[in-house]
Design a protein around this motif. Structure first.
Motif, PDB file in Angstrom:
ATOM      1  N   LYS A 180       0.828  -1.040  -0.076  1.00  0.00           N
ATOM      2  CA  LYS A 180      -0.029  -0.074  -0.059  1.00  0.00           C
ATOM      3  C   LYS A 180       0.865   1.358   0.074  1.00  0.00           C
ATOM      4  O   LYS A 180       1.936   1.436   0.612  1.00  0.00           O
ATOM      5  CB  LYS A 180      -0.959   0.147   1.250  1.00  0.00           C
ATOM      6  CG  LYS A 180      -1.900  -1.072   1.267  1.00  0.00           C
ATOM      7  CD  LYS A 180      -2.792  -0.742   2.511  1.00  0.00           C
ATOM      8  CE  LYS A 180      -4.246  -0.532   2.051  1.00  0.00           C
ATOM      9  NZ  LYS A 180      -5.235  -0.367   3.146  1.00  0.00           N
ATOM     10  N   GLN A 240       0.456   5.731  -0.581  1.00  0.00           N
ATOM     11  CA  GLN A 240      -0.335   6.810  -0.803  1.00  0.00           C
ATOM     12  C   GLN A 240       0.495   8.155  -1.387  1.00  0.00           C
ATOM     13  O   GLN A 240       1.567   8.199  -0.697  1.00  0.00           O
ATOM     14  CB  GLN A 240      -1.202   7.157   0.164  1.00  0.00           C
ATOM     15  CG  GLN A 240      -2.301   6.166   0.551  1.00  0.00           C
ATOM     16  CD  GLN A 240      -3.125   6.899   1.762  1.00  0.00           C
ATOM     17  OE1 GLN A 240      -3.857   7.856   1.586  1.00  0.00           O
ATOM     18  NE2 GLN A 240      -2.817   6.238   2.962  1.00  0.00           N
ATOM     19  N   THR A 268      -3.788  12.492  -6.625  1.00  0.00           N
ATOM     20  CA  THR A 268      -3.504  11.645  -5.743  1.00  0.00           C
ATOM     21  C   THR A 268      -3.432  10.308  -6.117  1.00  0.00           C
ATOM     22  O   THR A 268      -4.428   9.956  -7.374  1.00  0.00           O
ATOM     23  CB  THR A 268      -4.689  11.812  -4.651  1.00  0.00           C
ATOM     24  OG1 THR A 268      -5.998  11.453  -5.101  1.00  0.00           O
ATOM     25  CG2 THR A 268      -4.581  13.040  -3.789  1.00  0.00           C
ATOM     26  N   LYS A 308      -3.624   6.337  -4.989  1.00  0.00           N
ATOM     27  CA  LYS A 308      -3.374   5.173  -3.921  1.00  0.00           C
ATOM     28  C   LYS A 308      -3.321   3.896  -4.682  1.00  0.00           C
ATOM     29  O   LYS A 308      -4.015   3.635  -5.304  1.00  0.00           O
ATOM     30  CB  LYS A 308      -4.818   5.266  -3.062  1.00  0.00           C
ATOM     31  CG  LYS A 308      -5.050   6.574  -2.123  1.00  0.00           C
ATOM     32  CD  LYS A 308      -6.258   6.197  -1.367  1.00  0.00           C
ATOM     33  CE  LYS A 308      -6.388   7.190  -0.324  1.00  0.00           C
ATOM     34  NZ  LYS A 308      -7.439   7.197   0.594  1.00  0.00           N
ATOM     35  N   ILE A 360      -6.827  11.644  -0.676  1.00  0.00           N
ATOM     36  CA  ILE A 360      -5.744  11.373   0.443  1.00  0.00           C
ATOM     37  C   ILE A 360      -6.297  12.496   1.528  1.00  0.00           C
ATOM     38  O   ILE A 360      -6.103  13.521   1.094  1.00  0.00           O
ATOM     39  CB  ILE A 360      -4.317  11.362   0.124  1.00  0.00           C
ATOM     40  CG1 ILE A 360      -4.034  10.299  -1.004  1.00  0.00           C
ATOM     41  CG2 ILE A 360      -3.290  11.421   1.055  1.00  0.00           C
ATOM     42  CD1 ILE A 360      -2.419  10.194  -1.632  1.00  0.00           C
ATOM     43  N   ALA A 370      -0.293  10.876   3.341  1.00  0.00           N
ATOM     44  CA  ALA A 370       0.540  10.401   2.161  1.00  0.00           C
ATOM     45  C   ALA A 370       1.964   9.904   2.567  1.00  0.00           C
ATOM     46  O   ALA A 370       2.637  10.780   3.312  1.00  0.00           O
ATOM     47  CB  ALA A 370       0.621  11.565   1.330  1.00  0.00           C
TER      48      ALA A 370
END
Length: 169
Positions: free
Chosen positions: A2, A4, A51, A53, A62, A67
């Protein structure tokens, strides 16, 4: 996996293309990805925030302090978008003077290649070199080849490699 990411700049700097490249890498690797843009693109030169993700998320936006990585193509956007970064988030900035975050004069490098808009890919190369983004060299090269118009592929790859080759400071 994951991550961001925010990409911030002004219209005409390639924020949206950089966003598409990073998202394409995720798609190519089979990783879920969500993107969103907030911009004043009706007028060239307006602030643009994308943004990204990467991973299993429900919303593309986000929130403040979330972030992992900020790629700022225009240094003046730092006070506007810095609050989106985590306390330990990484910040890479196109800037010609010292200051907060990791800085590279990506615009100067891009102008040396004949196209100032290429600063976005110089910054991506630096992010890969610094290992602050989820993807690697081959991932990005493949995505650039997929997305760039044929006549600009070599120039785009050259800009990406200039960022990769930038010495750590």
């Amino acid at each position: 996996m994951k991550q961001q990411i925010i990409v911030s700049g002004i219209g005409g700097q390639g924020v949206l293309f950089l966003t598409r490249v990073i998202a394409q890498v995720a798609v190519n690797r089979g990783i879920p990805v969500l993107t969103s843009e907030t911009h004043g693109m009706a007028q060239r030169g307006g602030t643009v925030l994308s943004t990204i993700k990467v991973g299993d998320f429900a919303s593309p936006l986000i929130r403040t302090g979330q972030a992992d990585l900020g790629l700022l193509l225009w240094e003046a956007n730092l006070p506007v978008h810095q609050s989106l970064l985590k306390t330990d988030g990484k910040l890479l900035i196109n800037a010609d003077k010292d200051g907060e975050g990791t800085r590279i004069d990506a615009a100067k490098i891009a102008r040396g290649l004949g196209n100032a808009v290429l600063l976005n890919l110089v910054l991506l190369g630096l992010a890969v070199q610094q290992q602050v983004v989820f993807c690697g060299v081959e991932d990005c090269e493949t995505a650039i080849k997929q997305l760039a118009p044929a006549k600009f592929v070599e120039q785009n790859l050259a800009a990406f490699h200039m960022g990769l080759d930038h010495s750590r400071s």
